[in-house]
Design an enzyme around this catalytic site. Structure first.
Site, short mmCIF file in Angstrom:
data_model
loop_
_atom_site.label_atom_id
_atom_site.label_comp_id
_atom_site.label_asym_id
_atom_site.label_seq_id
_atom_site.Cartn_x
_atom_site.Cartn_y
_atom_site.Cartn_z
N LYS A 196 0.86 -1.19 0.00
CA LYS A 196 0.00 0.00 0.00
C LYS A 196 0.90 1.24 0.00
O LYS A 196 1.52 1.58 1.00
CB LYS A 196 -0.92 0.05 1.23
CG LYS A 196 -2.00 1.11 1.02
CD LYS A 196 -2.36 1.91 2.24
CE LYS A 196 -1.66 3.15 2.60
NZ LYS A 196 -1.84 4.34 1.76
N GLU A 272 10.53 1.29 9.85
CA GLU A 272 11.51 2.34 9.52
C GLU A 272 10.78 3.65 9.70
O GLU A 272 9.93 4.00 8.88
CB GLU A 272 11.96 2.21 8.05
CG GLU A 272 12.73 0.96 7.73
CD GLU A 272 14.20 1.08 8.07
OE1 GLU A 272 14.72 2.21 8.14
OE2 GLU A 272 14.83 0.03 8.26
N CYS A 307 13.88 11.18 5.94
CA CYS A 307 13.90 10.69 7.32
C CYS A 307 15.22 11.00 8.01
O CYS A 307 15.26 11.32 9.18
CB CYS A 307 13.63 9.19 7.34
SG CYS A 307 14.75 8.26 6.28
N GLU A 404 9.87 15.62 14.75
CA GLU A 404 10.24 15.63 13.33
C GLU A 404 9.29 16.56 12.58
O GLU A 404 8.07 16.34 12.57
CB GLU A 404 10.13 14.21 12.78
CG GLU A 404 10.59 14.11 11.34
CD GLU A 404 10.33 12.74 10.74
OE1 GLU A 404 9.22 12.21 10.94
OE2 GLU A 404 11.23 12.20 10.07
P1 NAP Z 1 2.76 8.33 7.54
O1 NAP Z 1 1.71 9.36 7.62
O2 NAP Z 1 3.14 7.60 8.76
O3 NAP Z 1 2.26 7.30 6.41
C1 NAP Z 1 3.06 6.25 5.94
C2 NAP Z 1 2.15 5.22 5.30
O4 NAP Z 1 1.32 4.63 6.30
C3 NAP Z 1 1.21 5.79 4.24
O5 NAP Z 1 1.04 4.86 3.20
C4 NAP Z 1 -0.06 5.95 5.04
O6 NAP Z 1 -1.24 6.03 4.26
C5 NAP Z 1 -0.03 4.70 5.87
N1 NAP Z 1 -0.89 4.73 7.05
C6 NAP Z 1 -1.31 5.80 7.76
N2 NAP Z 1 -2.07 5.41 8.80
C7 NAP Z 1 -2.14 4.07 8.74
C8 NAP Z 1 -2.78 3.07 9.55
N3 NAP Z 1 -3.49 3.42 10.63
N4 NAP Z 1 -2.65 1.78 9.21
C9 NAP Z 1 -1.90 1.43 8.14
N5 NAP Z 1 -1.28 2.32 7.32
C10 NAP Z 1 -1.39 3.62 7.63
O7 NAP Z 1 4.10 8.94 6.94
P2 NAP Z 1 4.24 9.89 5.68
O8 NAP Z 1 3.78 11.26 6.04
O9 NAP Z 1 3.66 9.21 4.50
O10 NAP Z 1 5.84 9.88 5.47
C11 NAP Z 1 6.70 10.68 6.22
C12 NAP Z 1 7.32 9.87 7.35
O11 NAP Z 1 8.02 8.75 6.82
C13 NAP Z 1 8.36 10.66 8.12
O12 NAP Z 1 8.14 10.45 9.50
C14 NAP Z 1 9.68 10.05 7.70
O13 NAP Z 1 10.72 10.17 8.63
C15 NAP Z 1 9.28 8.62 7.47
N6 NAP Z 1 10.26 7.91 6.63
C16 NAP Z 1 11.15 7.07 7.23
C17 NAP Z 1 12.12 6.43 6.47
C18 NAP Z 1 13.12 5.49 7.11
O14 NAP Z 1 13.77 4.74 6.38
N7 NAP Z 1 13.28 5.50 8.42
C19 NAP Z 1 12.17 6.62 5.10
C20 NAP Z 1 11.24 7.49 4.51
C21 NAP Z 1 10.28 8.14 5.29
P3 NAP Z 1 -1.73 7.49 3.78
O15 NAP Z 1 -0.76 7.92 2.77
O16 NAP Z 1 -3.09 7.26 3.26
O17 NAP Z 1 -1.73 8.37 5.00
#
Ligand code: NAP
Length: 509
Positions: A196, A272, A307, A404
């Site tokens: 997803k 991650e 990230c 963050e």
């Molecule tokens: P996010 O809001 O946590 O969403 C990530 C994914 O999870 C999206 O596909 C989101 O869907 C889905 N999601 C949200 N709520 C969910 C739930 N309750 N159950 C299952 N899936 C759910 O993060 P983001 O804003 O997309 O990305 C930014 C974050 O990613 C930052 O915190 C960044 O640090 C982190 N990141 C970490 C790494 C690493 O390697 N450590 C790499 C890249 C990014 P939707 O899109 O529909 O909300």
């Protein structure tokens, strides 16, 4: 917002290539695009203009049910996992070649859906995605078990087996490489996958699924279901026929997924998550111009939406002023521009929500008394353009230091002693990355041990040497610490995460 005019050329501009994209964001299940079960849709927005690109189904549990059933059928049928690791590697190498051939198409999708400057998007879809895939293809044959010493009549060994059906959930900041980070090791280890992608940027992952089928990944081994986290995401991570969850995204969502996985059937998982990484600068550095260039490069890549962005500058008090003087001119040059221009290195943020988030953090920093030595402009409509903000005189308890932001905001913290530097570097809940600038070897070794993170660079010069090539880190491998998550994804260790070791004993044979 600036937009440079390009010289006349026979090649159509990125704008005209973007205008001719034929959007198809339906679920890709069992080797084909299918109509989603639900009628409800949301608008996929171009953050460079805030206009709608296409409609995407919000998705529901029925789409996930079909995708998981397809992945299970494929797994049980053995069409993928029963192939030798060498054969799977060959297919993944073919997929890497196809991604390379379709680099432009993939890059335009990421550029339009999350505002990534086109040249950066080309690099992600080309070098980034293919290098990653090739690394797991290369590791596939090195996932080896162990054997017990032979005794008369007995033999015992361990064998790595794929986990089965893997649920992968990814964010929007590097849409195509985020997808590869999950499907690469999962498929190399023999699993079937349901992915997803982020609601903001589902299209390049769907295109990769199409290419995977063409490369020889059997139908059902890779399914992609676009939709919302609250519907499709939750249905996927709570599905009882999922054997393993791999998540990249914010720590808040990671915690929620841990809870859901626990309540479902204790599904194992790796996370991650977010970061708040420190760039630690001691006063023995040789060249502050070098350091200033690195601070800007590491704080604001992808408009700060990385990230491992180094969004905290932890600097010795003796070099704080001269370093800030050198930083500001370069930061002022980061003027956001249209991501569809070749010259653009700094585009819009990924969405109006992301712009609101950054604005709220900047306001909270101002309200808490931090000093904005540079306050970025925030375009309120017609494009999510936000230029960098640098806050000096922050204190550790401020939200802008602890949380963050995921945007172009850098906080400056200063120290006088090595102990203070370590305390500041470790002062948040996160543990993803760090860089330390010093020429003192014993201090360098102490910092490398004391700062808690997945990867640390200790540097005395701006020369990137062999580490400019990110394949080095693929070989070394790493795991996030603290609230940044857990579980390895790179190299053979990554394949182990997506596998289970089974002990096998032969007696009297
Ligand atoms: P996010 O809001 O946590 O969403 C990530 C994914 O999870 C999206 O596909 C989101 O869907 C889905 N999601 C949200 N709520 C969910 C739930 N309750 N159950 C299952 N899936 C759910 O993060 P983001 O804003 O997309 O990305 C930014 C974050 O990613 C930052 O915190 C960044 O640090 C982190 N990141 C970490 C790494 C690493 O390697 N450590 C790499 C890249 C990014 P939707 O899109 O529909 O909300």
């Amino acid at each position: 917002v600036t937009s440079s005019s390009s010289a006349p050329s026979a090649e159509p501009s990125w704008h005209s290539k973007a205008a001719s994209v034929d959007w198809d964001v339906r679920p890709f299940i069992d080797g084909e695009y299918r109509d989603p079960a639900a009628d409800a849709t949301y608008e996929d927005i171009d953050p460079a203009t805030e206009s709608a690109l296409c409609e995407v189904s919000v998705g529901d549990a029925r789409d996930i049910g079909a995708a998981v059933a397809s992945a299970r059928r494929c797994f049980e049928g053995g069409a993928w996992w029963e192939q030798s690791p060498a054969m799977r590697a060959e297919v993944l190498l073919k997929l890497a070649d196809l991604i390379d051939e379709h680099q432009e198409e993939l890059a335009i999708l990421d550029c339009l859906e999350m505002g990534k400057p086109i040249q950066a998007a080309l690099s992600d879809a080309g070098l980034g995605a293919t290098t990653l895939l090739k690394s797991w293809a290369g590791a596939a044959e090195h996932l080896l078990g162990q054997s017990l010493p032979l005794t008369p009549g007995t033999a015992g060994f361990s064998a790595w087996e794929p986990r089965g059906v893997v649920a992968a959930v990814t964010p929007w900041n590097f849409p195509v490489t985020n997808a590869i980070y999950k499907l690469g090791p999962a498929l190399a280890a023999g699993n079937s996958v349901v992915l997803k992608p982020s609601e903001l940027s589902p299209s390049s992952a769907l295109k990769v699924a199409e290419l995977a089928l063409e490369a020889g990944v059997p139908a059902g081994a890779l399914n992609v279901v676009p939709g919302l986290g609250s519907t499709v995401g939750e249905a996927l991570v709570t599905h009882r026929d999922v054997d393993f969850i791999t998540f990249t995204g914010s720590t808040a969502t990671g915690k929620r997924i841990m809870e859901l996985a626990g309540r479902s059937h204790a599904t194992p998982l790796i996370l991650e998550c977010g970061g708040k990484s420190a760039q630690v600068v001691f006063d023995d550095v040789a060249d502050l111009d070098d350091v200033a260039a690195a601070v800007l490069r590491d704080a604001f890549p992808n408009q700060g939406q990385v990230c491992a962005a180094h969004t905290r500058l932890v600097v010795h008090k003796n070099v704080r002023e001269p370093l800030l003087e050198r930083l500001l001119p370069g930061a002022r040059e980061l003027v956001p521009a249209s991501p569809l221009e070749d010259s653009t290195t700094f585009g819009p943020l990924a969405s109006p929500a992301q712009r609101d988030r950054v604005r709220a953090y900047v306001d909270s920093g101002l309200a808490a008394g931090a000093e904005p030595v540079l306050q970025g402009e925030i375009q309120e409509s017609g494009g999510c353009y936000v230029s960098p903000t640098i806050f000096d005189r922050v204190s550790t308890e401020m939200a802008i230091v602890q949380e963050e932001i995921f945007g172009p905001v850098l906080c400056v913290q200063s120290f006088a002693t090595d102990d203070e530097a370590i305390a500041l570097a470790n002062c948040t809940d996160y543990g993803l990355a760090a860089t330390v600038w010093t020429r003192d070897l014993s201090r360098a070794k102490r910092m490398a041990r004391a700062i808690r993170c997945a990867g640390i660079a200790v540097r005395s010069s701006a020369d990137e040497g062999r580490f400019a090539d990110f394949r080095s880190e693929l070989v070394l491998g790493y795991e996030p610490q603290k609230a940044s998550g857990f579980g390895a994804e790179m190299g053979v260790k990554g394949l182990e995460s997506y596998s289970v070791p089974k002990a096998v004993y032969f007696q009297g044979l």
